[in-house]
Each structure stands twice: as structure tokens, then as C-alpha cells.
Design a protein around this motif. Structure first.
Motif, PDB file in Angstrom:
ATOM      1  N   VAL A 107     -58.931 -66.755   9.577  1.00 23.89           N
ATOM      2  CA  VAL A 107     -59.994 -67.698   9.936  1.00 23.89           C
ATOM      3  C   VAL A 107     -60.207 -68.623   8.745  1.00 23.89           C
ATOM      4  CG1 VAL A 107     -61.190 -66.174  11.554  1.00 23.89           C
ATOM      5  CG2 VAL A 107     -61.799 -66.114   9.134  1.00 23.89           C
ATOM      6  N   TYR A 108     -60.778 -69.790   9.009  1.00 19.46           N
ATOM      7  CA  TYR A 108     -61.053 -70.697   7.897  1.00 19.46           C
ATOM      8  C   TYR A 108     -62.383 -71.394   8.115  1.00 19.46           C
ATOM      9  CZ  TYR A 108     -59.744 -74.876  10.631  1.00 19.46           C
ATOM     10  OH  TYR A 108     -59.692 -75.892  11.564  1.00 19.46           O
ATOM     11  N   GLU A 109     -62.844 -72.070   7.066  1.00  9.96           N
ATOM     12  CA  GLU A 109     -64.086 -72.822   7.119  1.00  9.96           C
ATOM     13  C   GLU A 109     -63.868 -74.212   6.520  1.00  9.96           C
ATOM     14  OE1 GLU A 109     -67.100 -72.503   8.399  1.00  9.96           O
ATOM     15  OE2 GLU A 109     -66.502 -70.654   9.385  1.00  9.96           O
ATOM     16  N   GLY A 110     -64.861 -75.045   6.631  1.00  8.21           N
ATOM     17  CA  GLY A 110     -64.808 -76.371   6.031  1.00  8.21           C
ATOM     18  C   GLY A 110     -66.209 -76.836   5.698  1.00  8.21           C
ATOM     19  N   THR A 111     -66.399 -77.333   4.487  1.00  8.61           N
ATOM     20  CA  THR A 111     -67.673 -77.920   4.091  1.00  8.61           C
ATOM     21  C   THR A 111     -67.377 -79.013   3.070  1.00  8.61           C
ATOM     22  OG1 THR A 111     -69.917 -77.449   3.296  1.00  8.61           O
ATOM     23  CG2 THR A 111     -68.111 -76.222   2.256  1.00  8.61           C
ATOM     24  N   LYS A 112     -68.400 -79.700   2.605  1.00  3.99           N
ATOM     25  CA  LYS A 112     -68.184 -80.837   1.707  1.00  3.99           C
ATOM     26  C   LYS A 112     -69.203 -80.864   0.576  1.00  3.99           C
ATOM     27  CE  LYS A 112     -66.214 -84.177   5.039  1.00  3.99           C
ATOM     28  NZ  LYS A 112     -66.473 -85.455   5.744  1.00  3.99           N
ATOM     29  N   VAL A 113     -68.802 -81.530  -0.499  1.00  6.54           N
ATOM     30  CA  VAL A 113     -69.687 -81.820  -1.626  1.00  6.54           C
ATOM     31  C   VAL A 113     -69.742 -83.337  -1.810  1.00  6.54           C
ATOM     32  CG1 VAL A 113     -69.758 -81.835  -4.156  1.00  6.54           C
ATOM     33  CG2 VAL A 113     -69.597 -79.684  -2.939  1.00  6.54           C
ATOM     34  N   HIS A 114     -70.940 -83.852  -2.050  1.00  6.44           N
ATOM     35  CA  HIS A 114     -71.125 -85.271  -2.340  1.00  6.44           C
ATOM     36  C   HIS A 114     -71.690 -85.428  -3.750  1.00  6.44           C
ATOM     37  CE1 HIS A 114     -70.992 -85.364   2.077  1.00  6.44           C
ATOM     38  NE2 HIS A 114     -70.609 -86.614   1.960  1.00  6.44           N
ATOM     39  N   ARG A 115     -71.369 -86.529  -4.372  1.00  6.44           N
ATOM     40  CA  ARG A 115     -71.862 -86.830  -5.719  1.00  6.44           C
ATOM     41  C   ARG A 115     -73.010 -87.831  -5.641  1.00  6.44           C
ATOM     42  NH1 ARG A 115     -69.174 -86.653 -10.873  1.00  6.44           N
ATOM     43  NH2 ARG A 115     -67.148 -86.359  -9.833  1.00  6.44           N
ATOM     44  N   LYS A 116     -74.120 -87.511  -6.315  1.00  6.48           N
ATOM     45  CA  LYS A 116     -75.252 -88.433  -6.391  1.00  6.48           C
ATOM     46  C   LYS A 116     -75.004 -89.497  -7.450  1.00  6.48           C
ATOM     47  CE  LYS A 116     -79.508 -87.556  -6.035  1.00  6.48           C
ATOM     48  NZ  LYS A 116     -80.904 -87.105  -6.245  1.00  6.48           N
ATOM     49  N   GLU A 117     -75.823 -90.521  -7.442  1.00 10.21           N
ATOM     50  CA  GLU A 117     -75.710 -91.581  -8.432  1.00 10.21           C
ATOM     51  C   GLU A 117     -75.869 -91.052  -9.855  1.00 10.21           C
ATOM     52  OE1 GLU A 117     -74.863 -94.624  -8.134  1.00 10.21           O
ATOM     53  OE2 GLU A 117     -74.878 -94.912  -5.958  1.00 10.21           O
ATOM     54  N   ASP A 118     -76.665 -90.007 -10.021  1.00  5.01           N
ATOM     55  CA  ASP A 118     -76.872 -89.447 -11.357  1.00  5.01           C
ATOM     56  C   ASP A 118     -75.804 -88.422 -11.733  1.00  5.01           C
ATOM     57  OD1 ASP A 118     -77.533 -87.257  -9.807  1.00  5.01           O
ATOM     58  OD2 ASP A 118     -79.646 -87.208 -10.384  1.00  5.01           O
ATOM     59  N   GLY A 119     -74.794 -88.254 -10.867  1.00  2.00           N
ATOM     60  CA  GLY A 119     -73.690 -87.355 -11.186  1.00  2.00           C
ATOM     61  C   GLY A 119     -73.821 -85.957 -10.626  1.00  2.00           C
ATOM     62  N   ARG A 120     -75.003 -85.597 -10.139  1.00  2.00           N
ATOM     63  CA  ARG A 120     -75.184 -84.248  -9.604  1.00  2.00           C
ATOM     64  C   ARG A 120     -74.366 -84.044  -8.332  1.00  2.00           C
ATOM     65  NH1 ARG A 120     -81.447 -83.300  -9.007  1.00  2.00           N
ATOM     66  NH2 ARG A 120     -81.387 -85.542  -8.533  1.00  2.00           N
ATOM     67  N   LEU A 121     -73.919 -82.816  -8.136  1.00  2.00           N
ATOM     68  CA  LEU A 121     -73.080 -82.475  -6.985  1.00  2.00           C
ATOM     69  C   LEU A 121     -73.903 -81.713  -5.967  1.00  2.00           C
ATOM     70  CD1 LEU A 121     -69.841 -81.314  -8.846  1.00  2.00           C
ATOM     71  CD2 LEU A 121     -70.511 -83.620  -8.137  1.00  2.00           C
ATOM     72  N   LEU A 122     -73.858 -82.160  -4.714  1.00  2.00           N
ATOM     73  CA  LEU A 122     -74.683 -81.600  -3.652  1.00  2.00           C
ATOM     74  C   LEU A 122     -73.810 -80.961  -2.581  1.00  2.00           C
ATOM     75  CD1 LEU A 122     -77.266 -84.511  -3.238  1.00  2.00           C
ATOM     76  CD2 LEU A 122     -77.329 -82.581  -4.833  1.00  2.00           C
ATOM     77  N   LEU A 123     -74.038 -79.684  -2.356  1.00  2.00           N
ATOM     78  CA  LEU A 123     -73.293 -78.897  -1.375  1.00  2.00           C
ATOM     79  C   LEU A 123     -74.177 -78.674  -0.151  1.00  2.00           C
ATOM     80  CD1 LEU A 123     -70.733 -77.157  -0.801  1.00  2.00           C
ATOM     81  CD2 LEU A 123     -71.872 -75.292  -2.021  1.00  2.00           C
ATOM     82  N   PHE A 124     -73.598 -78.812   1.041  1.00  2.00           N
ATOM     83  CA  PHE A 124     -74.390 -78.789   2.270  1.00  2.00           C
ATOM     84  C   PHE A 124     -74.269 -77.457   3.012  1.00  2.00           C
ATOM     85  CE2 PHE A 124     -75.061 -79.909   6.820  1.00  2.00           C
ATOM     86  CZ  PHE A 124     -76.349 -80.420   6.723  1.00  2.00           C
ATOM     87  N   ARG A 125     -75.340 -76.688   3.054  1.00  2.00           N
ATOM     88  CA  ARG A 125     -75.503 -75.477   3.846  1.00  2.00           C
ATOM     89  C   ARG A 125     -74.308 -74.502   3.758  1.00  2.00           C
ATOM     90  NH1 ARG A 125     -78.447 -76.681   9.524  1.00  2.00           N
ATOM     91  NH2 ARG A 125     -79.288 -74.625   9.004  1.00  2.00           N
ATOM     92  N   PRO A 126     -73.847 -74.142   2.587  1.00  2.00           N
ATOM     93  CA  PRO A 126     -72.664 -73.280   2.489  1.00  2.00           C
ATOM     94  C   PRO A 126     -72.882 -71.879   3.049  1.00  2.00           C
ATOM     95  CG  PRO A 126     -73.734 -73.462   0.355  1.00  2.00           C
ATOM     96  CD  PRO A 126     -74.403 -74.460   1.251  1.00  2.00           C
ATOM     97  N   GLU A 127     -74.122 -71.433   3.029  1.00  2.00           N
ATOM     98  CA  GLU A 127     -74.387 -70.080   3.548  1.00  2.00           C
ATOM     99  C   GLU A 127     -74.112 -70.000   5.050  1.00  2.00           C
ATOM    100  OE1 GLU A 127     -77.787 -72.461   4.601  1.00  2.00           O
ATOM    101  OE2 GLU A 127     -76.709 -72.237   2.694  1.00  2.00           O
ATOM    102  N   GLN A 128     -74.258 -71.124   5.748  1.00  2.00           N
ATOM    103  CA  GLN A 128     -73.958 -71.126   7.180  1.00  2.00           C
ATOM    104  C   GLN A 128     -72.459 -70.952   7.427  1.00  2.00           C
ATOM    105  OE1 GLN A 128     -76.278 -71.175   9.726  1.00  2.00           O
ATOM    106  NE2 GLN A 128     -77.651 -70.870   7.973  1.00  2.00           N
TER     107      GLN A 128
END
Length: 387
Positions: A107-128
């Protein structure tokens, strides 16, 4: 170059931290041996936070781009996953009798990380994604990482490949966790060993049309999933059977295939790569998760956003006739985000839908992307910051 003293100090700090922490320190190993972790951290390929990979960020497509590191963790059947580590991105070795190669146990999964203007990395709902992998692994008779192990592995992999996260507004870093029966077995049965790995790739838009409305073909000859099967999990076995219908549709100029239910062939179920929604007035409907439809993380998020925006949302059986009569149609998924549908073709007839500005799908998409990229306050507590 990171000095050896700085590396050692960061290593000690990291080793004191628990693997389930919501924030990860500046280290790139997860080894029980401090010396090997230190060596891995201080390799010349570790880049400063302000470095980017040498890519044409304005022209990212959706394809594999080898990055620096991937995460690997193994366990034997009947045991629990314990500890994994980062390795150089590259090929993995499998025996010819590996369960995944012969019997499709994965089985596999897929999620994404986005970079904010200040450089911080934001991960979306990985626990789901972690919860969905555990559910899928149970269906496929496999052990699975705990939720904390899954999320921690994703975080480590992202940090180790930080220079591959696109600049703000240029795309995202796609994350692919994969769980497979890597042990060899000749007779049909569960593999004796399992491998969990995570790799990443910077990506742009999933569809070659970019943000142009999709043109779907309603498939009547082939099924995507059947009752009692694996349509409700992200099994690797779900996807290759759909290639024939998808290739046929794309050769005729369509974006993707929309499948009907395998019993009556009159109710819409799922597009080959994403969930589907229809809009009629203030009502938004999507096929109910009943074992043949994947419970998408983006699907669930859009439902919650729509409810918060005051829309009436229904998860139910949707006859194809209702799709034909819809005001709007759109698709959701980790890879596609929220993609509006410009038309569907059913039994030789093309039906067009409303697209563009001032549409429901655009409203929901804007909110979702705003939350993912940190431009809108995350009142849902969906974002995990990696630093």
C-alpha cells in the motif's frame, strides 16, 4: 560546509528528542550509532537552509525527480517496526520472490509540503495518511508503522531534502510513503519481511493541462473496484488495471476516466486518480465511502471546508443522471488538489459545466490552498510545521 562541532552539538540535541515530537531538530539520521549519524550529517551534500536545488522552478511538472535522501525501515512478519534511518536516494534490492513483486502485497500514501514566504515548511494532515495506511495494511495482512513513526519518518525525509522544496508559489514537495512485502515467498501467503520507505519529489500540477478544466470520459466497459475488494484502500493493485481505460481515454483527448459502480453501472464512483463532487445550487454531493471508494484526505478536508462555508454536503449514492444535471463538477486528491471539470462525455454526449471564477470549486480551492500555504489561519489544526 557544516562544522563538525556544530554537527555533533545538533546530533546530541536530536538524540535527546523523542521520535514522536512535533518538531524535528537539525539532523539527518535516525541511527542507533551516534558515529554513523554524525558522519551522515557532515557529508558535503548537506545544504544550508537558504539553498535551493538547481531546478527550473517555474516549469515543474508532475514526475519523479531524484532527490538526496529516502527513509527506510524494516520488520519481520509478526513483529513491530522499531527504528529506521535515512539513506541516500537510490535503488532498493528485492529478491525475485518478494511478496510485492509476485502477489502485489503493498500500500502507499501521498501527501505534500509547502514552503511559506518566511521559509517554514508546512505539512498537511500527515496523521490522516498514517491512519489510512494502517487501515490498508490490515486489509493486506501487513504490519504497519505507528502513527508517530509514520509522521516522524515523513518529517525526517522532508528535512533531509529541504533544498528540494519549491519556493513559495512554485509548487510543492510530494511525499510518497510506501509499505511493501519485501521478503521472499513462493507460495501464496504473507511475506516474511516488510519494508516501509519514504521518498520525495518536487512537483507542479498533476494534469498536463495545468489548471485548465478537466474533460472526463465516463467509462462503461471497465470497473475500478468491486464490493469486497480493495477499492477503499491505497493498494498498489488498484491502479494498473485502470491503465487500459485511462490510456484509451487520453488517446482520445480526455483528461481522465470517471468510473461507474460495478454492480448497476449507473452510479458514479471515482475518477482513476481522485474523488469527485457535484454541485447543484447550495448542495454539494460526493459518493459515499462504501468500500469501493478511497477515503481521500483532500476529499474529507473539502467536505469540512464546505460545511464551514455554509454549504449543504451529502455523502450518498449519486446516479449518473444527477451528474449530467449538475451545475458544477470538481475532483479532489493529494496530487490534483481541487480540479474543476469542464465537461464529461457519457454515451457519446458531452455535457458542460460551469468553471472559472466565482465557482464553488474555486472558493473551496482557495481556502484549502490558503491553509496549506499558511496564507489563511489554520483553525482546523491541520498543519504540522517542520523545522
Amino acid at each position: 560546509m557544516i562544522s563538525r562541532s556544530v554537527c555533533f552539538r545538533n546530533l546530541l540535541q536530536s538524540l535527546r528528542a523523542t521520535s514522536s515530537s512535533s518538531k524535528i531538530g537539525c539532523y539527518y539520521g535516525f541511527s542507533s550509532q551516534a558515529s554513523s549519524s554524525l558522519q551522515q550529517m557532515c557529508e558535503p551534500s548537506i545544504y544550508r537552509d537558504d539553498d535551493y536545488a538547481d531546478l527550473d522552478w517555474d516549469n515543474l511538472g508532475f514526475g519523479i525527480m531524484p532527490t538526496d535522501y529516502m527513509y527506510l525501515m524494516k520488520c519481520s512478519n509478526g513483529e513491530d517496526f522499531e527504528q529506521g534511518q535515512l539513506n541516500r536516494y537510490g535503488n532498493i534490492e528485492l529478491g525475485p520472490a518478494a511478496g510485492v513483486l509476485n502477489y502485489g502485497q503493498a500500500v502507499y500514501e501521498g501527501t505534500k509540503v509547502h514552503r511559506k514566504e518566511d521559509g517554514r515548511l508546512l505539512l498537511f494532515r500527515p496523521e490522516q495518511n498514517a491512519i489510512r495506511m494502517k487501515f490498508g495494511a490490515e486489509r493486506m495482512s501487513m504490519p504497519s508503522p505507528s502513527i508517530d513513526q509514520f509522521v516522524d519518518a515523513v518529517k525526517q525525509t522532508v528535512l533531509a531534502n529541504k533544498r528540494w522544496v519549491p519556493p513559495p508559489g512554485k509548487g510543492s514537495l510530494y511525499i510518497r510513503p510506501l509499505l511493501m512485502g519485501s521478503g521472499q515467498i513462493l507460495g501464496l501467503g504473507a511475506a516474511p519481511e516488510y519494508t516501509f520507505l519514504v521518498y520525495v519529489s518536487p512537483v507542479g500540477n498533476y494534469f498536463k493541462e495545468g489548471f485548465a478544466p478537466l474533460n472526463l470520459y465516463v467509462e462503461k466497459e471497465f470497473d475500478r473496484a468491486s464490493r469486497g475488494g480493495t477499492g477503499g484502500i491505497k493498494s498498489i493493485t488498484n491502479y494498473a488495471p485502470g491503465l487500459k481505460a485511462l490510456t484509451k481515454a487520453k488517446n482520445r483527448g480526455f483528461s481522465d476516466v470517471l468510473y461507474l459502480d460495478s454492480v448497476n453501472r449507473k452510479n458514479i464512483e471515482e475518477v482513476s486518480s481522485c474523488n469527485i463532487f457535484i454541485v447543484k445550487g447550495n448542495a454539494i454531493s460526493t459518493p459515499a465511502v462504501n468500500g469501493t471508494i478511497l477515503p481521500g484526505v483532500t476529499r474529507r478536508s473539502i467536505i469540512e471546508i464546505a460545511l464551514d462555508h455554509g454549504y449543504q454536503v451529502e455523502e450518498r449514492v449519486i446516479p449518473i443522471d444527477e451528474l449530467i444535471d449538475a451545475d458544477e463538477v470538481f475532483c479532489t486528491g493529494t496530487a490534483v488538489g481541487v480540479a474543476s471539470v469542464g465537461s464529461t462525455t457519457y454515451e457519446g454526449k458531452r455535457i458542460k459545466f460551469k468553471t472559472g471564477a466565482q465557482t464553488v470549486s474555486q472558493e473551496l480551492y482557495s481556502t484549502l490552498v490558503g491553509i496549506k500555504t499558511g496564507l489563511i489561519e489554520d483553525k482546523m489544526d491541520w498543519i504540522v510545521e517542520i523545522e
